[in-house]
Write a protein that holds these residues in place. Structure first.
Motif, PDB file in Angstrom:
ATOM      1  N   GLY A 135       0.784  -1.220   0.000  1.00 61.03           N
ATOM      2  CA  GLY A 135       0.000   0.000   0.000  1.00 61.03           C
ATOM      3  C   GLY A 135       0.820   1.277   0.000  1.00 61.03           C
ATOM      4  N   LEU A 136       2.109   1.180  -0.330  1.00 60.20           N
ATOM      5  CA  LEU A 136       2.973   2.359  -0.375  1.00 60.20           C
ATOM      6  C   LEU A 136       2.995   2.942  -1.791  1.00 60.20           C
ATOM      7  N   PRO A 137       3.143   4.270  -1.933  1.00 59.18           N
ATOM      8  CA  PRO A 137       3.321   4.846  -3.271  1.00 59.18           C
ATOM      9  C   PRO A 137       4.502   4.170  -3.969  1.00 59.18           C
ATOM     10  N   THR A 138       4.271   3.653  -5.171  1.00 56.18           N
ATOM     11  CA  THR A 138       5.282   2.843  -5.851  1.00 56.18           C
ATOM     12  C   THR A 138       5.415   3.244  -7.315  1.00 56.18           C
ATOM     13  N   VAL A 139       6.656   3.369  -7.763  1.00 56.03           N
ATOM     14  CA  VAL A 139       6.954   3.571  -9.173  1.00 56.03           C
ATOM     15  C   VAL A 139       7.814   2.401  -9.636  1.00 56.03           C
ATOM     16  N   VAL A 140       7.406   1.738 -10.719  1.00 52.11           N
ATOM     17  CA  VAL A 140       8.153   0.611 -11.278  1.00 52.11           C
ATOM     18  C   VAL A 140       8.802   1.056 -12.588  1.00 52.11           C
ATOM     19  N   ILE A 141      10.102   0.801 -12.702  1.00 55.79           N
ATOM     20  CA  ILE A 141      10.849   1.134 -13.914  1.00 55.79           C
ATOM     21  C   ILE A 141      10.998  -0.137 -14.735  1.00 55.79           C
ATOM     22  N   ASP A 142      10.461  -0.123 -15.950  1.00 50.47           N
ATOM     23  CA  ASP A 142      10.372  -1.323 -16.786  1.00 50.47           C
ATOM     24  C   ASP A 142       9.424  -2.295 -16.091  1.00 50.47           C
ATOM     25  N   SER A 143       9.318  -3.525 -16.552  1.00 49.85           N
ATOM     26  CA  SER A 143       8.261  -4.397 -16.044  1.00 49.85           C
ATOM     27  C   SER A 143       8.532  -5.832 -16.444  1.00 49.85           C
ATOM     28  N   PRO A 144       7.766  -6.791 -15.913  1.00 53.84           N
ATOM     29  CA  PRO A 144       7.821  -8.154 -16.434  1.00 53.84           C
ATOM     30  C   PRO A 144       7.362  -8.189 -17.897  1.00 53.84           C
ATOM     31  N   ALA A 145       7.768  -9.216 -18.624  1.00 52.44           N
ATOM     32  CA  ALA A 145       7.350  -9.365 -20.020  1.00 52.44           C
ATOM     33  C   ALA A 145       5.829  -9.451 -20.106  1.00 52.44           C
ATOM     34  N   ARG A 146       5.301  -8.923 -21.199  1.00 50.93           N
ATOM     35  CA  ARG A 146       3.862  -8.952 -21.496  1.00 50.93           C
ATOM     36  C   ARG A 146       3.027  -8.227 -20.438  1.00 50.93           C
ATOM     37  N   SER A 147       3.633  -7.283 -19.736  1.00 50.19           N
ATOM     38  CA  SER A 147       2.926  -6.609 -18.651  1.00 50.19           C
ATOM     39  C   SER A 147       1.854  -5.652 -19.155  1.00 50.19           C
ATOM     40  N   LEU A 148       1.927  -5.259 -20.412  1.00 51.93           N
ATOM     41  CA  LEU A 148       0.972  -4.281 -20.920  1.00 51.93           C
ATOM     42  C   LEU A 148      -0.448  -4.826 -21.012  1.00 51.93           C
ATOM     43  N   ILE A 149      -0.607  -6.129 -20.776  1.00 47.23           N
ATOM     44  CA  ILE A 149      -1.963  -6.690 -20.779  1.00 47.23           C
ATOM     45  C   ILE A 149      -2.516  -6.788 -19.347  1.00 47.23           C
ATOM     46  N   HIS A 150      -1.768  -6.233 -18.372  1.00 46.30           N
ATOM     47  CA  HIS A 150      -2.216  -6.258 -16.976  1.00 46.30           C
ATOM     48  C   HIS A 150      -2.393  -4.824 -16.470  1.00 46.30           C
TER      49      HIS A 150
END
Length: 342
Positions: free
Chosen positions: A144-159
């Protein structure tokens, strides 16, 4: 009377290092061992580097606390993240926060455990870089903390992830590289890198496939090296073995990043293959090493310094306004044409 502003010499003294070593980290000039770089950045955050001493106290209820940097693989040379961390640290320190770095071990990743010294109640926000395990990230979101993720797991754009997400543009830039290679006469083009390693690699693979399709060419995985990311891509003998299994070398290799491209070039040279006359090679990231190899590597430049600043701004905005809609930010990249392509 106000205390003096924290300087690079203060950081050097606190770390037991020379000012020149500290300067290399913040100016992006010269190589610094990963552990030393991490120590310098952590100490800079603790001291409030970039802030006058009288402004270290929080200016508002929001401007206090610690930001946690979580990573499964601390970015080092050959990686855009080295400059990202420097500018991200500077930006959050100027806002009154300190940065604490946590490198997640393989065991912690597998068991979905936080590091023992990570105390969520003491953290104001999180930035995650080189974190590509979707289940582990789900655990992070659950804090529940403010979070920024740089890049992502593969195929993440469908989540739909409950966080702010920052990435570099990959598809258009690689398809443009493909268009250039094809205009230079390449018809058989291979891809190098584990397309399932992370979101950016998968998108670069997609850009590669898109570029072939736009030219009416068909992909041929027999001339690609798609082994898992843990494979010894830095071993020239292993790479030569991969190439020897191909029916014939392609006209060009498009590599998922500069690290892979530079090691592939070394392997091609050992095979006696001329670059770019016999095989052209391209990378991605725009690392300083890409300009120093012979021949200089055609690559795609990631604006890492700007990504660091923008990511910090996004996280600070999230801390101040937690109810804002989550943002997915994509930063434009630019091909840089050099002598590894004709």
């Amino acid at each position: 009377m106000a205390n003096k502003r924290v300087t690079m010499q203060d950081i050097a003294d606190a770390c037991g290092l020379s000012r020149n070593t500290v300067s290399k980290v913040f100016n992006g000039r010269g190589a610094v061992p990963p552990a030393t770089r991490a120590l310098i950045l952590q100490k800079a955050g603790e001291l409030g580097y970039g802030l006058p001493a009288e402004k270290k106290a929080p200016a508002s209820p929001h401007a206090s606390g610690s930001i946690a940097l979580l990573t499964n693989n601390m970015p080092v040379d050959y990686h855009f993240g080295t400059y990202f961390i420097t500018t991200f640290t500077d930006q959050i320190c100027r806002a009154g926060y300190t940065l604490k770095m946590f490198e997640i071990s393989a065991g912690e990743m597998q068991k979905k455990q936080l590091p023992s010294h990570f105390i969520p109640e003491q953290m104001t926000g999180i930035v995650a870089i080189e974190m590509f395990d979707a289940d582990y990230l789900d655990m992070i979101y659950g804090l529940g903390l403010p979070t920024v993720v740089i890049d992502s797991p593969a195929r993440s754009l469908i989540h739909l992830y409950p966080c702010d997400y920052v990435s570099m543009e990959n598809v258009a830039s690689v398809s443009l590289v493909m268009k250039r290679l094809i205009a230079l006469g390449a018809r058989r083009i291979g891809f190098v890198g584990d397309k399932e390693h992370c979101g950016s690699f998968y998108e670069r693979w997609f850009g590669y496939r898109l570029g072939l399709g736009q030219a009416g060419l068909k992909p041929d995985e027999r001339i690609c090296i798609l082994a898992p990311d843990a494979s010894p891509y830095n071993n020239p003998d292993w790479l030569i073995g991969q190439m020897n299994r191909m029916p014939a070398l392609p006209d060009a290799f498009v590599c998922a990043n500069d690290y892979l491209a530079i090691h592939l070039m070394n392997a091609l040279k050992r095979k006696g293959v001329s670059i770019p006359d016999q095989v052209m090679v391209t990378g991605f990231d725009g690392t300083s090493q890409s300009a120093l190899v012979e021949p200089a590597l055609t690559t795609v430049q990631i604006p890492s310094i700007e990504i660091g600043r923008m990511s910090a701004d996004i996280l600070l905005s999230r801390i101040r306004n937690p109810e804002l809609p989550f943002s997915w930010t994509q930063i434009r990249t630019n091909p840089v044409w050099r002598k590894s392509t004709r």
